[in-house]
Design an enzyme around this catalytic site. Structure first.
Site, short mmCIF file in Angstrom:
data_model
loop_
_atom_site.label_atom_id
_atom_site.label_comp_id
_atom_site.label_asym_id
_atom_site.label_seq_id
_atom_site.Cartn_x
_atom_site.Cartn_y
_atom_site.Cartn_z
N TRP A 152 0.83 -1.20 0.00
CA TRP A 152 0.00 0.00 0.00
C TRP A 152 0.86 1.26 0.00
O TRP A 152 0.83 2.04 0.95
CB TRP A 152 -0.93 -0.01 1.23
CG TRP A 152 -1.95 -1.09 1.19
CD1 TRP A 152 -2.96 -1.21 0.28
CD2 TRP A 152 -2.10 -2.20 2.09
NE1 TRP A 152 -3.72 -2.33 0.56
CE2 TRP A 152 -3.22 -2.95 1.67
CE3 TRP A 152 -1.40 -2.64 3.22
CZ2 TRP A 152 -3.64 -4.10 2.32
CZ3 TRP A 152 -1.83 -3.77 3.87
CH2 TRP A 152 -2.94 -4.50 3.42
N ARG A 199 -3.63 5.28 -3.97
CA ARG A 199 -2.40 4.46 -3.94
C ARG A 199 -1.41 4.98 -4.96
O ARG A 199 -1.81 5.39 -6.06
CB ARG A 199 -2.73 3.00 -4.22
CG ARG A 199 -3.43 2.38 -3.05
CD ARG A 199 -3.59 0.91 -3.15
NE ARG A 199 -4.56 0.51 -2.12
CZ ARG A 199 -5.02 -0.71 -1.96
NH1 ARG A 199 -4.59 -1.67 -2.76
NH2 ARG A 199 -5.88 -0.97 -1.01
N ALA A 300 -14.59 -8.52 8.67
CA ALA A 300 -14.45 -7.23 7.97
C ALA A 300 -14.14 -7.54 6.52
O ALA A 300 -13.66 -8.63 6.18
CB ALA A 300 -13.31 -6.42 8.59
#
Ligand code: YSA
Length: 332
Positions: A152, A199, A300
């Site tokens: 990331w 990103r 999640a």
């Protein structure tokens, strides 16, 4: 001179009654044609005595000029009327439509996603796009130097005049909102977090440097991956109304879940496409949020909204969404 005055009067009367171009032409011939009334006077100037010529000559010339101008003005008006027969206001005509704008396709997709999750009793939560290093990485169990940070890479923000003690960045995912929400709320709950993410990576047909994600977080006493599977499949079935969908769950790694999975979908026999990362919330993430990991558990997930829009509308290149090309945008 009397003749001239009479000619002028008669001409003006004729002009008042001339309704179209043909009538104007007839008037022109009658007064200015080869044998026209004014022409005859002009021709007769040569035979007049000097005294008369000096008086009548300029008056007749001026009149000719005046007639020509009047005729050409009236002709212009008649012509306009002929080419725009509806120039007068037509009160019975239907009104003209205003051209209205519409929501961008990505916004439309996000709205639909919100509606579907709301119908499954999820609350919609938002978080900041400029995020701290702590929420984007550390509290998600990605400490400095952790190799997962390489996945990331992002845009760091200079601290500028504020002299913040925290490192700031454009968030690389919507996951930091998990921590922010848990810090401020007690479980059980179920939320989604739609939002813009960034990103630093090379763009191609399926990657942008700026894209949208949808985070999901469900925490309770006995939440399991079976609940996750049900929610995800129910969502996709509503989102792709009536299209046949196949699901593939692959093991994957994200530091903030254990176990971690990735979900691929295949619509109507097309190609498999990776659509989301997910998993059971890692106990350490609960600890960062001051929850007791022995008491609570949850799942999640993070979905790429742009990718969903690409599949839904069969858009081959993600960059089209951000091109600002109206020929593309107006198809939605
Ligand atoms: C994983 C586990 C969780 O418990 C919660 C969330 C997640 C997802 C994690 N935060 C994440 O960002 N994973 S990801 O890097 O694989 O991105 C998730 C989805 O975003 C991808 O499946 C893809 O659909 C989309 N995506 C990623 N990079 C993109 C992109 N879409 C467009 N352009 C890019 N550059």
């Amino acid at each position: 001179m009397e003749d001239i005055a009479k000619i002028k009067q008669a001409f003006l009367k004729g002009l008042g009654g001339a309704k179209d171009r043909a009538a104007l032409e007839a008037l022109r011939v009658e007064y200015l044609g080869r044998k026209g009334k004014l022409t005859l006077i002009l021709r007769s100037l040569g035979g007049m005595v000097l005294e008369e010529k000096k008086k009548i000559g300029p008056a007749a010339q001026a009149l000719r000029k005046e007639f020509e101008e009047l005729l050409s003005n009236h002709e212009a008006v008649a012509k306009e009327g002929a080419s725009a027969p509806h120039a007068a206001i037509d009160l019975t005509a239907p009104g003209r439509r205003f051209s209205r704008g519409h929501l961008h396709p990505l916004t439309q997709v996000e709205d639909e996603i919100r509606r579907i999750f709301a119908s499954m009793n999820f609350s919609v939560v938002e978080g900041p796009e400029v995020e701290s290093e702590y929420y984007n990485f550390d509290a998600l169990n990605i400490p400095a130097g952790h190799p997962a940070r390489d996945m990331w890479d992002t845009f760091w923000i200079s601290r500028g005049a504020k002299k913040s003690t925290e490192n700031l960045l454009l968030r690389t995912h919507t996951s930091p909102v998990q921590i922010r929400y848990m810090e401020a709320h007690e479980p059980p709950f179920q939320i989604i977090v739609p939002g813009r993410t960034f990103r630093y990576e090379a763009t191609d047909a399926s990657h942008e440097i700026n894209f949208d994600q949808l985070e999901g977080l469900v925490v309770g006493k006995s939440i399991t991956l079976a609940n996750f599977k049900f929610v995800v499949e129910a969502f996709f079935e509503k989102f792709f109304k009536g299209r046949k969908i196949e699901f593939r769950y692959r093991p994957s790694y994200f530091p903030f879940v254990e176990p971690g999975i990735e979900v691929d979908i295949k619509i109507a026999g097309g190609k498999w496409l990776e659509i989301m990362g997910a998993g059971m919330v890692h106990p350490r993430v609960f600890e960062y949020a001051h929850y007791n990991p022995h008491e609570w558990q949850g799942f999640a997930f993070g979905i790429g909204i742009d990718r969903l829009a690409m599949i839904k509308y069969r858009v081959p290149d993600i960059r089209l969404f951000y091109s600002g090309d109206l020929r593309f945008i107006n198809q939605f």
